[in-house]
Design a protein around this motif. Structure first.
Motif, PDB file in Angstrom:
ATOM      1  N   GLU A 184       0.820  -1.207   0.000  1.00 44.36           N
ATOM      2  CA  GLU A 184       0.000   0.000   0.000  1.00 44.36           C
ATOM      3  C   GLU A 184       0.861   1.267   0.000  1.00 44.36           C
ATOM      4  O   GLU A 184       0.566   2.239  -0.701  1.00 44.36           O
ATOM      5  N   TYR A 222      -1.079   0.757 -16.182  1.00 48.18           N
ATOM      6  CA  TYR A 222      -2.321   0.558 -15.428  1.00 48.18           C
ATOM      7  C   TYR A 222      -3.255   1.753 -15.636  1.00 48.18           C
ATOM      8  O   TYR A 222      -4.458   1.619 -15.776  1.00 48.18           O
TER       9      TYR A 222
ATOM     10  N   LYS C 442      -4.983 -10.233 -10.059  1.00 49.60           N
ATOM     11  CA  LYS C 442      -4.708  -9.774  -8.697  1.00 49.60           C
ATOM     12  C   LYS C 442      -4.752 -10.917  -7.699  1.00 49.60           C
ATOM     13  O   LYS C 442      -5.191 -10.747  -6.576  1.00 49.60           O
ATOM     14  N   LYS C 447      -1.368  -9.533  -5.750  1.00 49.24           N
ATOM     15  CA  LYS C 447      -2.504  -8.697  -5.351  1.00 49.24           C
ATOM     16  C   LYS C 447      -2.063  -7.261  -5.089  1.00 49.24           C
ATOM     17  O   LYS C 447      -2.597  -6.314  -5.664  1.00 49.24           O
ATOM     18  N   ASN C 450      -0.375  -5.625  -8.351  1.00 49.09           N
ATOM     19  CA  ASN C 450      -1.276  -5.338  -9.460  1.00 49.09           C
ATOM     20  C   ASN C 450      -2.487  -4.484  -9.082  1.00 49.09           C
ATOM     21  O   ASN C 450      -3.318  -4.202  -9.922  1.00 49.09           O
ATOM     22  N   SER C 451      -2.551  -4.055  -7.803  1.00 46.14           N
ATOM     23  CA  SER C 451      -3.672  -3.172  -7.470  1.00 46.14           C
ATOM     24  C   SER C 451      -3.460  -1.787  -8.054  1.00 46.14           C
ATOM     25  O   SER C 451      -4.410  -1.038  -8.236  1.00 46.14           O
TER      26      SER C 451
END
Lengths: 243, 241, 504
Positions: A184, A222, C442, C447, C450-451
């Motif tokens: 994250e 992306y 993902k 996960k 590739n988020s």
């Protein structure tokens, strides 16, 4: 004089074109590059995660592969940095391997270091009529101090507009296993880096470390942004062909 | 001091001395020594050599000091004589409608004649009567007036030392601080000031040595610069000579 | 992290909260950029920055290497100055000593200036339990004290609060609604804390540096509250980390050159005070009684440890926080300890010597080295992070999945043939997931990656597979080597034999 290519596991499996560009570019200066096949990976993923026994097993393949080389060149500041800074630490308790590490340390160069510092090449005669921005990867620029070499090479490319990348020195968030473990935080970092790349409106993002390039280009793709991402060796070789 | 306080202090003192050997001995042991190290050679003392060569002319020191002091929000002026400085202080005091001034008990200020120039203003001389509450006087003052002991051009800094006649509060508690800098006390580098303290005998050092570089400030609220948070928000540096 | 509220246990969870707080992220970015640019400008303007850094490092290295001598010298001199010196092996002892002194003064109120050591000790809480009011007087510290929080930055403690939140906190204290105007808010705090300074029996400070030769303690600050705390109350208690020592005033010039420029980009903080003992009998102000509590609290664990001793060189400037791209995104509270950012990620586990519990913050770094580059005394924090990770693994605290993964890594990477087969397997296996040359799935370990990214697919031919044909193709293109290049290469070899190549 034996010049060996340390391809790095990432370029070997995913970006073979980077190694090819290096080999072809150097051939133009009469430098015949060899490729000892027993090499695998510098061991950094394991080392940085704290698994030093595992890192050593991987590192041994490099120490063996390049034992009789005079120069070892690599397309990655990060993997070169691993050899330069951490191999002696990794083998500090093993006198034989420590000696080998020190010898490898002394003969290993990142690609632009070799080109500029050793060969004295600052202008490869390339033409590249595009807007380009450059991300200086952390390990190359901070651990190895590679700052001027790529700049000199890029400034001498004809027709190329080099646009400064805002917050260029900030990490892209790759950091090897960091991108997976702290995904994250890494995502926040790469999103910001890609944003800065897009702000430059450059057509091409160039760098010296395919890990970082894979990270940033992964995010750009992306987002569906058509920025081309290249290693500097690729850019220079493509430019030479255009000239 | 109350009996109980004294007993505690004595007890703590005893404990401290007993613990010192263990505490510092422990450090020595960790550093691989059986006893506390002897005085080591200190090869990197102070600033790098190239730095200690730097010395500006008086003119440059004045200019650089004033630039630096102003750049952080202070006011800086240069006067030829103490008389001119006095005129300036008196004018500003009237402008600021100062009712209370506190000043250090320094010979330069005793000779200044500010009291005559400002007959309407209450001017207190620090600690001239030890029985009074001098901190309260300083806290109530609009202006605190000091003559500095040293000043540093490179950083735009004044240095004030405490003594019987020089209160720490005078440069701290009033709303406005005015500092007179006799030009011969204005040095180029901080290191020139530090040699006074390294050179002094420990027992001759004052309790308070204060380096002051502009008005009190804070950026703690949303990075928004605020002046005069606790110390004086308006500061004048008056170079004389 | 409010008192009484349990914060999430891992840095991952805490950073998740931070990453979803837009205000926080903006505020942290804005402030760290301001400080970072300030530092850059100030260090460039000053010039010869690398020489100054090196000098700062050498002074700190020397002092810590002889800490027994210098600390002892400081103690003797401070005592001779009339200071009551105390030793605290840990936080608990330091708190007990402070409480004993406070109790003997029958103190009702303690005013404090900013001190990271006191944050380590959680001393405010202890004082309050004794019924003694402890008032933080640094504007930022005061704000977060009112909010019941802890600092999220070494230099700018309330970096995470906006002016509206601050106005609300201060209005509660004022008993009236204060507008969200910085100067009005600061004005209120000035008046309010003036009363507190004058009422308090005890002033409590930290200590930026302690000068061994003179027994002086030095404070750097901008507001004047540390001067207040060390001038107005009758008793001063200083909490000092045992490593704060420098030998002389001459060395203070070097620290005064490095610290403010690195912290905020100032040439010098507004106030730098060297306090040498309590007030002299004839003085009209200054504390009548002065205590210095020298605190270990885990510091001595670093001594004699070649990988971590340099941690004690830290001068608490916060430059590594401002340079850190991770701190930039998650702020200070996500680190979960007293110290945040890169220095916190190393210092927290190092001081507490419980690698297992705190190892996860050592993972919150991409090892980019920006912290090292920013550090005015050149502490290799990025290396220390790796050493911490290594110690965790060596002690057997590694996560099982990761351990297995790393065993697999070693098995593959110790043998190039095995590596080649794995890549081959990948080239074939990926066909299930590759779309337009990209991997977008993902699942599993992909996960997180590739988020926000796609993964490139493996080309049909790896470099090592390509090599044999490449070498044939290139053979025909090879130019002869120029004399110049040959000479340069030979020279490089010769230089190396003489030990001539320097590294990075």
């Amino acid at each position: 004089m034996k010049v060996s290519l340390f391809i790095t596991c990432l370029s070997d499996a995913i970006y073979p074109r980077v190694g090819e560009a290096m080999v072809r570019l150097l051939a133009r200066y009469g430098v015949q590059v060899e490729f000892p096949k027993q090499q695998t990976c510098c061991g950094q993923p394991a080392f940085n995660s704290g698994y030093w026994d595992e890192a050593r097993e991987s590192a041994r393949t490099l120490l063996a592969a390049f034992d009789d080389s005079d120069f070892v060149i690599s397309p990655s500041g990060s993997c070169t940095g691993m050899i330069q800074h951490y191999y002696p630490k990794l083998f500090e308790k093993d006198p034989v391997m420590l000696e080998k590490s020190k010898r490898l340390q002394a003969k290993t160069y990142e690609f632009t270091q070799f080109l500029v510092q050793v060969l004295g090449v600052t202008d490869v005669g390339a033409v590249f009529p595009h807007k380009v921005t450059y991300h200086p990867s952390c390990h190359g620029s901070r651990l190895l101090g590679i700052k001027d070499e790529p700049m000199t090479l890029m400034q001498n490319v004809k027709g190329m507009e080099l646009i400064p990348l805002p917050f260029a020195e900030d990490c892209c968030g790759f950091g090897g296993t960091f991108a997976v473990k702290m995904s994250e935080i890494s995502a926040a970092m790469v999103s910001e880096k890609a944003q800065h790349v897009l702000e430059t409106e450059a057509e091409v993002l160039v760098g010296l470390d395919m890990g970082c390039m894979m990270n940033i280009s992964g995010n750009l793709m992306y987002q569906g942004k058509p920025v081309r991402v290249m290693h500097l060796a690729e850019l220079l070789y493509e430019g030479v062909k255009l000239a | 001091m109350a009996e109980q306080e004294l007993t505690l202090l004595e007890q703590l003192e005893k404990e401290s001395r007993a613990k010192q050997a263990k505490f510092i001995g422990g450090i020595a042991a960790k550093l691989g020594r059986q006893e506390i190290a002897k005085k080591p050679v200190h090869p990197f003392r102070g600033a790098p050599d190239f730095w200690t060569q730097l010395e500006w002319s008086q003119e440059e020191r004045i200019e650089r000091f004033m630039d630096n002091w102003q750049s952080v929000g202070g006011h800086a002026f240069h006067f030829a004589t103490m008389e001119e400085a006095k005129q300036f202080i008196a004018e500003r005091a009237l402008e600021l409608e100062a009712k209370h001034i506190i000043r250090q008990n320094q010979p330069e200020l005793n000779e200044l004649g500010l009291e005559e120039a400002l007959p309407e203003v209450d001017i207190q001389v620090w600690n001239h009567n030890p029985a009074e509450n001098w901190k309260a006087h300083a806290a109530g003052a609009d202006i605190g007036l000091v003559v500095v002991d040293h000043a540093i051009a490179y950083t735009g800094t004044i240095t004030v030392l405490s003594s019987q006649d020089k209160g720490r509060s005078v440069s701290l508690l009033p709303t406005v601080m005015m500092a007179i800098i006799p030009v011969e006390r204005l040095k180029t580098r901080m290191g020139e000031v530090m040699t006074h303290f390294d050179g002094a005998r420990r027992e001759d050092l004052p309790a308070g040595i204060h380096f002051i570089t502009g008005p009190s400030r804070s950026s703690d609220i949303e990075n928004d610069l605020t002046i005069g948070v606790h110390g004086p928000g308006i500061v004048y540096a008056l170079i004389v000579g | 992290m409010n008192h009484g509220q349990t914060q999430p246990a891992t840095v991952k969870e805490r950073s998740h909260i931070a990453l979803n707080n837009e205000f926080l992220r903006k505020a942290v970015k804005f402030t760290t950029e301001r400080l970072r640019n300030g530092k850059k400008k100030a260090s460039e303007e000053h010039g010869n920055w690398e020489e100054w850094r090196e000098r700062g490092k050498q002074i700190r290295l020397h002092t810590i290497a002889h800490l027994d001598y210098y600390l002892n010298q400081f103690v003797e001199n401070a005592r001779a100055n009339g200071v009551h010196v105390h030793f605290a092996a840990d936080g608990k002892e330091a708190v007990e000593l402070s409480m004993k002194i406070a109790a003997s003064k029958q103190a009702k109120s303690v005013v404090k200036s900013k001190s990271m050591v006191s944050e380590e000790l959680h001393i405010n809480h202890a004082l309050e339990e004794m019924g003694i009011e402890a008032v933080e007087t640094d504007l930022g510290e005061y704000i977060i004290q009112l909010a019941g929080e802890t600092p999220s930055h070494i230099i700018i403690p309330a970096i995470h609060k906006n002016r509206y939140q601050i106005a609300e906190l201060l209005s509660k204290e004022a008993g009236e609604t204060l507008p969200a105007d910085t100067s009005i808010l600061a004005g209120f705090v000035r008046r309010k804390l003036r009363e507190k300074f004058l009422e308090a029996e005890i002033g409590m400070t930290g200590c930026n540096f302690a000068i061994a030769e003179t027994g002086s303690m030095v404070l750097f600050e901008n507001e004047g509250n540390a001067r207040m705390v060390s001038t107005v109350p009758k008793t001063q208690i200083t909490l000092m980390g045992m490593e704060r020592i420098i030998p002389t005033f001459a060395d203070l010039e070097v620290m005064a050159t490095l610290l403010p420029r690195s912290a905020t980009g100032q040439k010098l903080t507004v106030y730098m005070s060297a306090i040498t003992g309590p007030k002299r009998t004839v003085d009209g102000d200054g504390p009548e009684e002065m205590h210095i509590i020298i605190v270990d609290n885990g510091r001595s664990l670093q001594l004699g440890d070649p990988e971590f001793q340099e941690l004690l060189n830290c001068i608490r400037c916060g430059a590594c926080l401002n340079a850190c791209p991770v701190y930039r995104h998650i702020g200070g509270h996500a680190y979960g300890g007293t110290y945040s950012g890169p220095i916190g990620a190393v210092l927290t586990p190092a001081l507490q010597s419980n690698v297992a519990e705190w190892d996860d913050i050592a993972n919150a770094s991409s090892l980019c080295g920006a912290c090292y580059e920013a550090c005015p005394v050149k502490i290799p924090l990025h290396d220390m992070l790796v050493y911490l990770r290594n110690r965790k693994v060596e002690k057997g605290y590694g996560q099982t999945a990761e351990k297995i993964g790393m065993k697999g890594f070693a098995a593959i990477m110790s043998n190039s043939k095995r590596m080649r087969s794995v890549v081959k397997l990948g080239q074939i296996g990926q066909k299930l997931v590759v779309r337009q040359g990209l991997i977008k799935t993902k699942i599993g370990p992909l996960k997180g990656w590739n988020s926000v990214r796609y993964l490139p697919s493996l080309p049909n031919e790896s470099f090592r597979e390509r090599w044999d044909s490449l070498v044939q193709e290139v053979k025909n293109e090879n130019s002869p080597m120029s004399e110049d290049i040959r000479t340069r290469m030979e020279q490089a070899l010769k230089q190396r034999e003489n030990g001539g190549r320097s590294h990075g």
